[in-house]
Scaffold this motif. Structure first.
Motif, PDB file in Angstrom:
ATOM      1  N   GLN A 212      -7.546  -5.904  -2.697  1.00 64.04           N
ATOM      2  CA  GLN A 212      -7.332  -4.549  -3.197  1.00 64.04           C
ATOM      3  C   GLN A 212      -7.576  -3.479  -2.140  1.00 64.04           C
ATOM      4  O   GLN A 212      -7.156  -2.324  -2.315  1.00 64.04           O
ATOM      5  N   ARG A 213      -8.231  -3.827  -1.043  1.00 62.51           N
ATOM      6  CA  ARG A 213      -8.484  -2.852   0.022  1.00 62.51           C
ATOM      7  C   ARG A 213      -7.529  -3.023   1.198  1.00 62.51           C
ATOM      8  O   ARG A 213      -7.638  -2.315   2.197  1.00 62.51           O
ATOM      9  N   ARG A 214      -6.586  -3.947   1.094  1.00 67.79           N
ATOM     10  CA  ARG A 214      -5.667  -4.184   2.209  1.00 67.79           C
ATOM     11  C   ARG A 214      -4.516  -3.191   2.174  1.00 67.79           C
ATOM     12  O   ARG A 214      -4.145  -2.664   1.137  1.00 67.79           O
ATOM     13  N   ARG A 215      -3.939  -2.979   3.343  1.00 67.78           N
ATOM     14  CA  ARG A 215      -2.835  -2.042   3.475  1.00 67.78           C
ATOM     15  C   ARG A 215      -1.507  -2.745   3.244  1.00 67.78           C
ATOM     16  O   ARG A 215      -1.415  -3.969   3.304  1.00 67.78           O
ATOM     17  N   GLN A 216      -0.467  -1.965   2.988  1.00 64.84           N
ATOM     18  CA  GLN A 216       0.852  -2.526   2.717  1.00 64.84           C
ATOM     19  C   GLN A 216       1.465  -3.124   3.988  1.00 64.84           C
ATOM     20  O   GLN A 216       1.306  -2.574   5.073  1.00 64.84           O
ATOM     21  N   PRO A 217       2.162  -4.257   3.878  1.00 65.64           N
ATOM     22  CA  PRO A 217       2.723  -4.935   5.053  1.00 65.64           C
ATOM     23  C   PRO A 217       4.035  -4.311   5.525  1.00 65.64           C
ATOM     24  O   PRO A 217       5.095  -4.958   5.522  1.00 65.64           O
ATOM     25  N   HIS A 218       3.970  -3.057   5.936  1.00 64.94           N
ATOM     26  CA  HIS A 218       5.158  -2.377   6.434  1.00 64.94           C
ATOM     27  C   HIS A 218       4.859  -1.769   7.794  1.00 64.94           C
ATOM     28  O   HIS A 218       3.738  -1.324   8.063  1.00 64.94           O
ATOM     29  N   PHE A 219       5.876  -1.750   8.646  1.00 65.88           N
ATOM     30  CA  PHE A 219       5.688  -1.264  10.008  1.00 65.88           C
ATOM     31  C   PHE A 219       5.465   0.241  10.044  1.00 65.88           C
ATOM     32  O   PHE A 219       4.629   0.741  10.796  1.00 65.88           O
ATOM     33  N   ALA A 220       6.218   0.975   9.241  1.00 63.67           N
ATOM     34  CA  ALA A 220       6.124   2.434   9.263  1.00 63.67           C
ATOM     35  C   ALA A 220       4.716   2.936   8.937  1.00 63.67           C
ATOM     36  O   ALA A 220       4.212   3.832   9.624  1.00 63.67           O
ATOM     37  N   PRO A 221       4.036   2.388   7.905  1.00 62.82           N
ATOM     38  CA  PRO A 221       2.667   2.849   7.648  1.00 62.82           C
ATOM     39  C   PRO A 221       1.717   2.594   8.813  1.00 62.82           C
ATOM     40  O   PRO A 221       0.790   3.378   9.041  1.00 62.82           O
ATOM     41  N   VAL A 222       1.949   1.490   9.548  1.00 66.77           N
ATOM     42  CA  VAL A 222       1.103   1.218  10.715  1.00 66.77           C
ATOM     43  C   VAL A 222       1.271   2.326  11.747  1.00 66.77           C
ATOM     44  O   VAL A 222       0.298   2.845  12.309  1.00 66.77           O
ATOM     45  N   LEU A 223       2.532   2.703  11.997  1.00 64.12           N
ATOM     46  CA  LEU A 223       2.775   3.777  12.949  1.00 64.12           C
ATOM     47  C   LEU A 223       2.173   5.089  12.455  1.00 64.12           C
ATOM     48  O   LEU A 223       1.624   5.868  13.244  1.00 64.12           O
ATOM     49  N   ARG A 224       2.278   5.334  11.145  1.00 58.92           N
ATOM     50  CA  ARG A 224       1.690   6.562  10.602  1.00 58.92           C
ATOM     51  C   ARG A 224       0.171   6.552  10.754  1.00 58.92           C
ATOM     52  O   ARG A 224      -0.437   7.584  11.027  1.00 58.92           O
ATOM     53  N   THR A 225      -0.422   5.369  10.556  1.00 62.01           N
ATOM     54  CA  THR A 225      -1.874   5.268  10.716  1.00 62.01           C
ATOM     55  C   THR A 225      -2.286   5.563  12.141  1.00 62.01           C
ATOM     56  O   THR A 225      -3.235   6.313  12.396  1.00 62.01           O
ATOM     57  N   TYR A 226      -1.565   4.965  13.098  1.00 60.65           N
ATOM     58  CA  TYR A 226      -1.849   5.277  14.496  1.00 60.65           C
ATOM     59  C   TYR A 226      -1.647   6.762  14.767  1.00 60.65           C
ATOM     60  O   TYR A 226      -2.421   7.388  15.506  1.00 60.65           O
ATOM     61  N   GLY A 227      -0.595   7.337  14.173  1.00 56.60           N
ATOM     62  CA  GLY A 227      -0.357   8.763  14.352  1.00 56.60           C
ATOM     63  C   GLY A 227      -1.486   9.604  13.796  1.00 56.60           C
ATOM     64  O   GLY A 227      -1.912  10.587  14.415  1.00 56.60           O
ATOM     65  N   THR A 228      -1.986   9.217  12.616  1.00 59.37           N
ATOM     66  CA  THR A 228      -3.109   9.933  12.018  1.00 59.37           C
ATOM     67  C   THR A 228      -4.337   9.877  12.913  1.00 59.37           C
ATOM     68  O   THR A 228      -5.031  10.884  13.123  1.00 59.37           O
ATOM     69  N   LEU A 229      -4.609   8.698  13.440  1.00 58.43           N
ATOM     70  CA  LEU A 229      -5.770   8.537  14.317  1.00 58.43           C
ATOM     71  C   LEU A 229      -5.632   9.371  15.582  1.00 58.43           C
ATOM     72  O   LEU A 229      -6.578  10.038  16.014  1.00 58.43           O
ATOM     73  N   LEU A 230      -4.438   9.361  16.165  1.00 56.68           N
ATOM     74  CA  LEU A 230      -4.242  10.035  17.446  1.00 56.68           C
ATOM     75  C   LEU A 230      -4.120  11.546  17.311  1.00 56.68           C
ATOM     76  O   LEU A 230      -4.198  12.261  18.317  1.00 56.68           O
TER      77      LEU A 230
END
Length: 421
Positions: A212-230
């Motif tokens: 229930q705490r895992r993220r969705q297996p999609h590439f775009a959210p990963v990029l958005r997460t990196y974008g949020t961090l940066l």
């Protein structure tokens, strides 16, 4: 103003998923011991072959600076591997990437054993680093899964104690292996150690990230997460601090075998002992950090440690440039710098990871990638500047000084955006 500047940057309070079931007592110690053993795979991979660097160059007909690129390859693999494995662990959980990465490390170690030339060895070291990255990024993410705030900083300090056994033993173990075999035997030992840690990962580490705490297996959210961090300026500044703090360690790792063996005339076994003494300074500080956290804020410890490291680095530059004090004049300020970094290494990542507990794996991956990516640049730079004491001293001091400037910028930013605690 000073208290405000020290307290307010402890912005990990933004994290909202503090767990009420943080492991304590024997369970906490057991988990930290397992994580420490796993995270040690990276330092073992980096450090065990250090005494063999000069002999690798002689055997494969490569200059010192080219041999140091095999270390750069390892650090590059560690950085790139974390960028890939961190987000993956946020999607599928921690155990699967850990087991797969450790298995890759074992296979790459076996291939290094038969590498025919320096180019092949360098490429295989990249793959080896990718495999070792799994253990390092997953261990950091598991800490954030299970603990938060000061408890996370304390857990990381204990983790560094366990992990610190690796840099103490690795060069000495490598030197012992070289007594009975060539540098290739070092990679055989690394393969065996990787296999043992693979078994440990499979049977002794439970999954810390529930579905229930895992993220969705999609590439775009990963990029958005990196974008949020940066785009989080406070996170980026802490990222810079954590990465630059590692400059001292990577300068030491990259140049120490040449400086101590070629400039100061130590043999392989004595080098292993002296190298281990530097690791003792770093580890001892990381454990004293646990005590200091009961009296001082995390930020105050980081600021003070970077100031001490910068001052000691300037002394080391002066002594090594003039030749004053010989080996002792080099080692004493060196150990002070390493000890100061023993306070920075657990605290800066704890502050950074605390800002984004909702994406601990990705944040830990970005943190590790920056640390080892910078290390990949630093490793050959020591050789380019001469592989001597002054070259190492300049790089170590510059890293500490720039980290201190970045931290000052982070303090000013936090004072504008976070009310004083």
């Amino acid at each position: 103003m000073e208290d405000v500047a020290v307290r307010s940057p402890a912005v990990p309070t933004r994290t909202t998923d503090v767990r009420a079931d943080e492991p304590t007592g024997p369970r906490r110690l057991r988990i930290i011991a397992v994580l420490g053993a796993l995270i040690a795979l990276g330092p073992l991979t980096i450090d065990m072959y250090l005494p063999a660097l000069p002999s690798i160059g002689a055997d494969l007909g490569a200059p010192d600076s080219t041999v140091q690129l095999t270390l750069t390859g390892t650090l590059l693999g560690l950085g790139l591997g974390q960028l890939l494995i961190g987000p993956l662990s946020d999607v599928v959980g921690r155990r699967t990437p850990l087991i797969a990465g450790t298995a890759l490390h074992v296979l790459a170690s076996l291939a290094c054993l038969i590498a025919p030339n320096i180019a092949a060895l360098g490429a295989l070291r990249v793959v080896q680093g990718v495999g070792a990255a799994a253990a390092m990024v997953v261990a950091m993410a598991v800490v954030r899964d299970l603990w938060s705030g000061r408890a996370a900083a304390t857990a990381l300090s204990r983790l560094i104690l366990v992990m610190g056994i690796a840099p103490i033993l690795a060069p000495t173990l490598g030197g012992a292996v070289l007594l009975s075999t060539s540098w290739r035997g070092v990679f055989g030992v690394l393969a065996a150690l990787g296999a043992a840690l693979l078994v440990l990962a499979a049977f002794a580490l439970p999954e810390s990230l529930p579905p229930q705490r895992r993220r969705q297996p999609h590439f775009a959210p990963v990029l958005r997460t990196y974008g949020t961090l940066l785009t989080d300026r406070e996170f980026v500044l802490l990222l810079i601090v954590a990465a630059l703090a590692m400059t001292a360690l990577f300068s030491y790792v990259s140049g120490s075998s040449f400086v101590l063996q070629q400039q100061y005339g130590l043999d392989q076994q004595t080098f292993g002992l002296v190298f281990g003494a530097g690791a003792v300074a770093l580890i001892g500080a990381s454990q004293l950090n646990v005590v200091l956290l009961n009296r001082f804020t995390t930020m105050r410890i980081v600021v003070s440690s970077l100031a001490v490291a910068t001052a000691a680095g300037l002394v080391m530059i002066a002594l090594t440039t003039t030749g004053t004090g010989g080996l002792v004049g080099f080692l004493v300020p060196l150990w002070v710098v390493l000890g100061a970094m023993g306070f920075v290494m657990p605290n800066a990542p704890a502050l950074a990871l605390g800002l984004h507990g909702e994406a601990a794996g990705t944040a830990a991956a970005l943190l590790g990638a920056c640390q080892f990516g910078l290390g990949a640049l630093i490793a050959p730079l020591v050789g380019v500047l001469g592989n001597d004491g002054p070259a190492m001293a300049v790089i170590m001091t510059a890293g500490a000084a720039v980290a201190l400037v970045a931290l000052a910028a982070m303090v000013r930013l936090s004072n504008r955006t976070v009310p004083a605690a």
